[in-house]
Motif scaffolding. Structure first.
Motif, PDB file in Angstrom:
ATOM      1  N   PHE A   1      -7.293  11.642   2.618  1.00  0.00           N
ATOM      2  CA  PHE A   1      -6.341  10.786   3.337  1.00  0.00           C
ATOM      3  C   PHE A   1      -5.202  11.608   3.915  1.00  0.00           C
ATOM      4  CE2 PHE A   1      -4.553   6.850   4.591  1.00  0.00           C
ATOM      5  CZ  PHE A   1      -3.183   7.024   4.534  1.00  0.00           C
ATOM      6  N   ALA A   2      -4.792  12.620   3.174  1.00  0.00           N
ATOM      7  CA  ALA A   2      -3.694  13.456   3.675  1.00  0.00           C
ATOM      8  C   ALA A   2      -4.065  14.083   5.012  1.00  0.00           C
ATOM      9  CB  ALA A   2      -3.355  14.524   2.654  1.00  0.00           C
TER      10      ALA A   2
ATOM     11  N   LEU B   1       2.197  12.375  -0.947  1.00  0.00           N
ATOM     12  CA  LEU B   1       1.195  11.399  -0.562  1.00  0.00           C
ATOM     13  C   LEU B   1       0.348  11.007  -1.770  1.00  0.00           C
ATOM     14  CD1 LEU B   1      -0.665  11.052   2.660  1.00  0.00           C
ATOM     15  CD2 LEU B   1      -1.995  11.017   0.558  1.00  0.00           C
ATOM     16  N   HIS B   2       0.042  11.983  -2.600  1.00  0.00           N
ATOM     17  CA  HIS B   2      -0.699  11.671  -3.823  1.00  0.00           C
ATOM     18  C   HIS B   2       0.083  10.681  -4.683  1.00  0.00           C
ATOM     19  CE1 HIS B   2      -3.367  14.924  -2.705  1.00  0.00           C
ATOM     20  NE2 HIS B   2      -4.129  14.679  -3.765  1.00  0.00           N
TER      21      HIS B   2
ATOM     22  N   ARG C   1       2.216   8.454  -3.512  1.00  0.00           N
ATOM     23  CA  ARG C   1       2.133   7.134  -2.859  1.00  0.00           C
ATOM     24  C   ARG C   1       0.767   6.511  -3.050  1.00  0.00           C
ATOM     25  NH1 ARG C   1       2.715   7.128   2.716  1.00  0.00           N
ATOM     26  NH2 ARG C   1       2.844   9.379   2.931  1.00  0.00           N
ATOM     27  N   PHE C   2      -0.217   7.350  -3.156  1.00  0.00           N
ATOM     28  CA  PHE C   2      -1.581   6.875  -3.375  1.00  0.00           C
ATOM     29  C   PHE C   2      -1.744   6.334  -4.784  1.00  0.00           C
ATOM     30  CE2 PHE C   2      -4.324   7.224   0.072  1.00  0.00           C
ATOM     31  CZ  PHE C   2      -5.647   7.224  -0.316  1.00  0.00           C
ATOM     32  N   GLY C   3      -0.741   6.607  -5.637  1.00  0.00           N
ATOM     33  CA  GLY C   3      -0.843   6.174  -7.018  1.00  0.00           C
ATOM     34  C   GLY C   3      -1.757   7.050  -7.847  1.00  0.00           C
TER      35      GLY C   3
ATOM     36  N   THR D   1       0.250   3.480   2.930  1.00  0.00           N
ATOM     37  CA  THR D   1      -1.024   4.156   3.167  1.00  0.00           C
ATOM     38  C   THR D   1      -1.941   3.317   4.048  1.00  0.00           C
ATOM     39  OG1 THR D   1      -1.910   3.289   1.088  1.00  0.00           O
ATOM     40  CG2 THR D   1      -0.910   5.475   1.027  1.00  0.00           C
TER      41      THR D   1
ATOM     42  N   ALA E   1      -7.301  11.368  -2.108  1.00  0.00           N
ATOM     43  CA  ALA E   1      -5.941  11.462  -1.581  1.00  0.00           C
ATOM     44  C   ALA E   1      -5.813  12.654  -0.638  1.00  0.00           C
ATOM     45  CB  ALA E   1      -4.945  11.578  -2.731  1.00  0.00           C
TER      46      ALA E   1
ATOM     47  N   SER F   1       0.816  -1.221   0.000  1.00  0.00           N
ATOM     48  CA  SER F   1       0.000   0.000   0.000  1.00  0.00           C
ATOM     49  C   SER F   1       0.843   1.262   0.000  1.00  0.00           C
ATOM     50  CB  SER F   1      -0.909   0.015   1.230  1.00  0.00           C
ATOM     51  OG  SER F   1      -0.128   0.203   2.410  1.00  0.00           O
ATOM     52  N   ARG F   2       2.169   1.098  -0.128  1.00  0.00           N
ATOM     53  CA  ARG F   2       3.098   2.248  -0.060  1.00  0.00           C
ATOM     54  C   ARG F   2       2.836   3.054   1.205  1.00  0.00           C
ATOM     55  NH1 ARG F   2       2.600   4.690  -6.101  1.00  0.00           N
ATOM     56  NH2 ARG F   2       2.639   2.743  -7.200  1.00  0.00           N
TER      57      ARG F   2
END
Lengths: 201, 867
Positions: free
Chosen positions: A143-144, B234-235, B237-239, A112, A140, A109-110
């Motif tokens: 999530f951030a 983060l974006h 990493r979120f892909g 996440t 995203a 999930s890198r």
């Protein structure tokens, strides 16, 4: 003429041969605190990640989405070379399999999603705070915001909702506060409604 | 002969230090001395005591030319009788030829000359079939004489050249020699524009780009609305950036945004197939709508430095590609990439817009054009065979076998490990294949065999046994010194690529043999070595056959390699190489862009190509009924109905000034200084390059005319004082008229009725300037393009000037013959060559006067076929 003793002998032999396979296929379940379900759509992402790990056969999320029970085949978590070694000393220690699960989830999930030690709590034990944020249509971005708050010491749970557009967190008031979280959001340039921005320390 | 070389310079002045001959003296007395005597010395010429000496060669040459052209005696004076005129011209002609011959007693017309760096690069590329090998810029810049670097007088050589040739040869051999038994793995990768970090920044925070799905904004990654997306890392990493969505770009490249496809960089040198899907749209505050037309995406090759991080990497343009409205168009081409090269892109046809600054990063308040890319697909390296041609020309079919680099008994080559230099690229190098090298059990026999195949091709002519022996002996020496076979052969191949036989045009004195003719023809029309067919014909001594040579000329002209001739000749003849020498003032010419500049060059090259293809006559140099345009140029010129970035032939209405070289934007930019125009350099260019009648250089103490950018006075007014001066009038009478006619065009070739200024003036209308470009220049004084030619003919504007200039197509054709001759033979046209040029021109005129015919006649002439 069928001799009964021959049938019995075959059955015992068959069972003896199958027994290690039964022993090898024994699944286990473990429960973890789950970091990463910032909002309901994230469950679909979680499902995708878990599907990338064939050793995991099932999962159960608790109602609030912050704990997960995984059912998995421990040996299959490891690469074939490692499996050979581990088979000599079965069963695999629980810490080892759990550590491996954590690594696999994080890598896939890198980072996440993360597995943390289980720590079920009752919401009444902690203070619930709500911080309105400007609507975030990008998952995203949601999530951030979650990621800035979820691992702050004293925050036991965090959620982002879209209607209304809110960050909701359950905190231990002795370790953190509404103002402290607001400051974090402001410092990270999270868009807040004007009155919230004004209230930020 | 050596005796003559020593003694002649001493006695030469005595030999021709004679009074003017008996036939010429009466002519001077009757027609010339009234003005050109010791007292009046009009034009600085005193004919009264003039002697025919070698230091008067140029004076008598001028006298001859003035009389022959009818300029002297001047209009209004009694005209000499025909016979009288003929006599004096014959005498002068004889003197001039004799003087010139004595000055260059037994020197061939074209001295020995080396390859220019462009010729060198093309030759190595063609020898090894590595079309993208970058060698030119490693070599010192060539000088030029009268604009031509092929001129033998320009082609000196020094130890610096030799050092660079050695480096260049090493690079070519590094790429050519196969180091593994199998070809590198063919890889296919799909890459998005969002692979590039800076594009992600635009999508995530600045508003210069956006994700589009099904021709609409991507709902999973909404456009910035005054707020940036939070946390780009983060974006990633979120892909979020690894999506199948198209990327729409609004931002034009600038000093801080120079994008390329960061998902791919070549690891192995070779051919790669590049495909892309492009379309354009109008962004209307969050909605995607049809665009204003076909936009242009520029693709380039970026040569990454280091790890490919940072922005500024050397690059060159591959081309401009159509992005039609809403409907995706796929493009595909094969291109050579060197290690560390990637594909750059730019939304070339869009005006610079900064959503971040101008729209506070809110795409919902922006309406304007964008270009979208659905994907890039890059695959390669492509090898039809392995080892490839480059290796086979060196080592034929000798097997590759493994070797131990630590072995002590022989010196083995060091191998470069191919690695991916770009962070984040999708393509990876193959696992290290081990150490392999060419090996043989009979090194001396194989060395000789390989050299006997390679050297004649590299040297473009047969090689003697003695030469072969000397190279083979070097191989033997290297083997004896402990080199393995590959290293020994590499040593002599490098020597061959740095030898005079490779670096120089080897031409025998007198008539060229077939091999020299093949080379001269090939370096003329392909700017490179002859191909196998030409070499075969030369070996069979058939090339100079009058039935064969025209066919070969046609074959070479029809081959795509002839585009090198177009580019190189136009680059020198019309000085297109200087197109980027000036940056137009941003306030005066805000509409200027690199896209416009590149289009200008494409126009000129395409027009020249069209003249050759259609065999049009030389009047088309100055007047035309068509132009070669793309949309960018058409808009710039005020011509409607042209769409897209591709150059195509566009018919023009009668008396339209556009089309010919005279009024092409490239020429007009090259002859301006980026801020102002001046009739003098433009007039000088027209006289020199188009009419073949260069003006004398100015006297040494003449100050420059400072242009008045305030717009208070025009350049014409400033020059008026200058022109009225007696010492200046003679030259300016010739220089200024074409320059005045061209005052109708500004520094970037746009037509104007009034000068632009940044000081005084009236408000300017936008016209065809892109609505996103801010204009602040004013309109100053009126342009006056009228003038009078030296022969008294007057014109009111550029069209009338074109009519007058086009009327003398003989002059124009003669100039083209000279230009082609200088370019193709590597030598200035001397006086004694004039008869040959006249003969060529006469033959061409008898066949319609076309430029393709001119090329044929030139190649088949004695001038071309004699050294």
């Amino acid at each position: 003429m069928i001799h009964w003793w021959r049938i019995l002998f075959c059955g015992i032999t068959f069972t003896a041969l199958m027994l290690p396979a039964v022993v090898r296929a024994e699944e286990q379940s473990s429960t973890f605190q789950l970091y990463g379900i910032s909002h309901p759509e994230r469950e679909a992402d979680l499902k995708q990640i878990l599907q990338m790990i064939p050793a995991i056969s099932d999962y159960q999320l608790n109602q609030s989405g912050d704990h997960i029970t995984l059912t998995y085949e421990p040996l299959e978590l490891f690469a074939p070379q490692e499996q050979e070694q581990l088979q000599k000393n079965l069963p695999i220690p629980a810490e080892k399999t759990e550590q491996k699960l954590k690594e696999l989830i994080s890598q896939s999930s890198r980072n996440t999603f993360e597995l943390l030690p289980a720590a079920e709590f009752s919401e009444e034990q902690f203070t619930r705070i709500e911080i309105p944020i400007n609507p975030l249509d990008c998952k995203a971005c949601r999530f951030a915001v979650y990621s800035y708050i979820a691992k702050v010491p004293g925050v036991v749970r965090a959620k982002i909702s879209t209607e209304p557009s809110l960050l909701t967190a359950w905190i231990d008031g002795s370790q953190t506060s509404h103002e402290a979280l607001l400051k974090i959001l402001t410092d990270k340039n999270v868009p807040l409604p004007e009155d919230e921005s004004a209230a930020a320390p | 002969m050596a005796f003559l070389r020593i003694i002649l310079p001493v006695i030469f002045p005595l030999l021709i230090s004679l009074p003017v001959s008996a036939d010429i003296q009466p002519f001077f007395q009757k027609h010339c001395l009234e003005c050109h005597n010791a007292d009046s010395k009009e034009g600085g010429l005193d004919l009264s005591g003039l002697k025919m000496q070698d230091d008067q060669f140029r004076t008598f040459l001028k006298i001859h030319d003035r009389i022959e052209s009818g300029k002297m005696p001047p209009p209004g004076q009694e005209r000499p009788a025909k016979a009288e005129l003929q006599n004096v011209l014959t005498e002068l002609d004889a003197f001039l030829i004799r003087a010139e011959q004595l000055q260059y007693p037994d020197e061939a017309r074209t001295p020995t000359r080396r390859l220019t760096r462009v010729e060198y690069e093309n030759t190595v590329r063609d020898l090894f079939e590595m079309p993208g090998l970058q060698l030119r810029d490693r070599l010192p810049a060539d000088n030029s004489v009268n604009g031509y670097d092929k001129n033998s007088d320009a082609l000196s050589i020094s130890h610096v050249n030799l050092a660079r040739y050695l480096e260049a040869a090493d690079l070519a051999l590094d790429y050519a020699i196969a180091t593994q038994p199998e070809a590198p793995t063919f890889q296919q990768h799909k890459v998005s524009l969002a692979s590039q970090y800076y594009v992600r920044l635009l999508i995530q925070s600045n508003g210069g780009a956006v994700f589009l799905k099904d021709k609409k904004p991507d709902p999973d990654f909404i456009p910035v609305d005054g707020r940036q997306h939070i946390d780009q890392g983060l974006h990633e990493r979120f892909g979020m950036f690894e999506t199948e969505s198209a990327v729409g770009v609004f931002r034009h490249e600038d000093e801080s945004f120079l994008p390329w496809t960061q998902g791919f960089a070549a690891i192995y040198p070779g051919r790669y197939r590049i495909k892309t899907s492009l379309w354009s749209y109008t962004w209307d505050k969050g909605e995607v709508k049809p665009s204003r037309g076909v936009e242009a995406m520029r693709l380039s090759v970026k040569q990454l430095q280091g790890h490919g991080l940072g922005q500024d990497h050397p690059s060159y343009v591959i081309g401009y590609y159509d992005a039609p409205s809403i409907e995706s168009q796929e493009h595909e081409f094969v291109h050579w990439l060197n290690p560390g090269e990637s594909i750059g892109f730019n939304v070339a046809s869009l005006a610079p817009v900064h959503i971040y600054h101008q729209y506070k990063r809110n795409l919902y308040s922006f309406t304007g054009p964008g270009i979208a890319c659905d994907w890039f697909k890059i695959e390669g390296p492509i090898f039809e065979e392995w080892p490839p041609h480059a290796h086979r020309i060196l080592f034929a079919d000798l097997p590759l076998k493994p070797f131990d680099p630590k072995a002590k008994e022989l010196s083995y080559p060091r191998r470069t490990i191919h690695k991916q230099v770009m962070s984040g690229a999708k393509n990876h190098s193959d696992p290290f294949p081990g150490y392999w090298t060419v090996q043989t059990d009979q090194p001396l026999e194989d060395a000789r065999r390989l050299l006997s195949q390679f050297l004649p091709i590299a040297f473009r002519r047969p090689v003697s046994e003695e030469m072969l022996d000397s190279y083979a002996a070097q191989v033997q020496n290297r083997l004896a010194a402990g080199d393995c076979f590959e290293l020994a052969m590499r040593w002599v191949y490098r020597a061959a690529l740095c030898s005079p036989d490779f670096l120089y045009h080897v031409e025998p004195d007198g008539k060229l043999d077939d091999h020299a003719l093949a080379c001269r023809l090939s370096y003329f029309l392909w700017n490179s070595m002859p191909d196998q067919e030409l070499m075969q014909l030369a070996a069979e001594r058939k090339l100079s056959n009058p039935d064969v040579l025209p066919q070969q000329i046609e074959r070479l002209l029809q081959d795509p390699h002839s585009n090198r001739f177009v580019k190189d000749f136009c680059g020198q003849w019309l000085k297109l190489r200087e197109i980027a020498a000036t940056d137009p003032d941003k306030k005066l010419y805000p509409e200027f862009s690199t896209y416009l500049q590149d289009s200008m060059v494409l126009e000129t090259e395409a027009y020249f190509r069209e003249l050759i293809e259609q065999n049009l006559d030389a009047s088309y140099l100055v007047k035309s009924d068509f132009a070669m345009l793309n949309e960018k140029l058409a808009v710039h010129y005020g011509i409607e109905g042209v769409s897209g970035p591709q150059i195509r032939r566009v018919a023009l209405p009668p008396d339209h000034p556009r089309g010919p070289f005279l009024t092409q934007a490239a020429i007009l930019k090259i002859t301006a200084n980026g801020t102002t125009t001046s009739p003098v350099p433009r007039g000088a260019f027209v006289l020199d390059r188009l009419l073949g009648q260069p003006a004398d250089p100015p006297p040494p103490d003449v100050p420059a005319v400072e242009p008045d950018v305030r717009g208070a006075t025009t350049i014409r007014e400033q020059l008026a004082l200058h022109r009225d001066h007696v010492a200046c009038a003679a030259c300016h009478a010739k220089l200024d008229p074409p320059g005045f006619a061209l005052e109708s065009f500004d520094v970037i070739g746009g037509q104007r009725a009034r000068y632009r200024s940044i000081g005084e003036g009236d408000s300017a209308e936008r016209g065809s300037i892109d609505p996103f470009i801010h204009i602040s220049f004013k309109l100053g004084p009126q342009v006056d393009p009228a003038g009078t030619l030296p022969d008294g003919q007057q014109f009111q504007d550029i069209c009338e000037f074109q009519q007058l200039a086009a009327a003398d197509s003989h002059l124009l054709l003669t100039n083209m013959a000279r230009q082609f001759a200088v370019y193709s033979t590597g030598r200035e046209i001397r006086y004694r060559d004039r008869a040959a040029v006249r003969e060529i021109v006469a033959r061409v005129e008898s066949q319609g006067g076309g430029l393709r015919t001119l090329i044929h006649e030139l190649v088949q002439s004695e001038l071309f076929q004699t050294r």
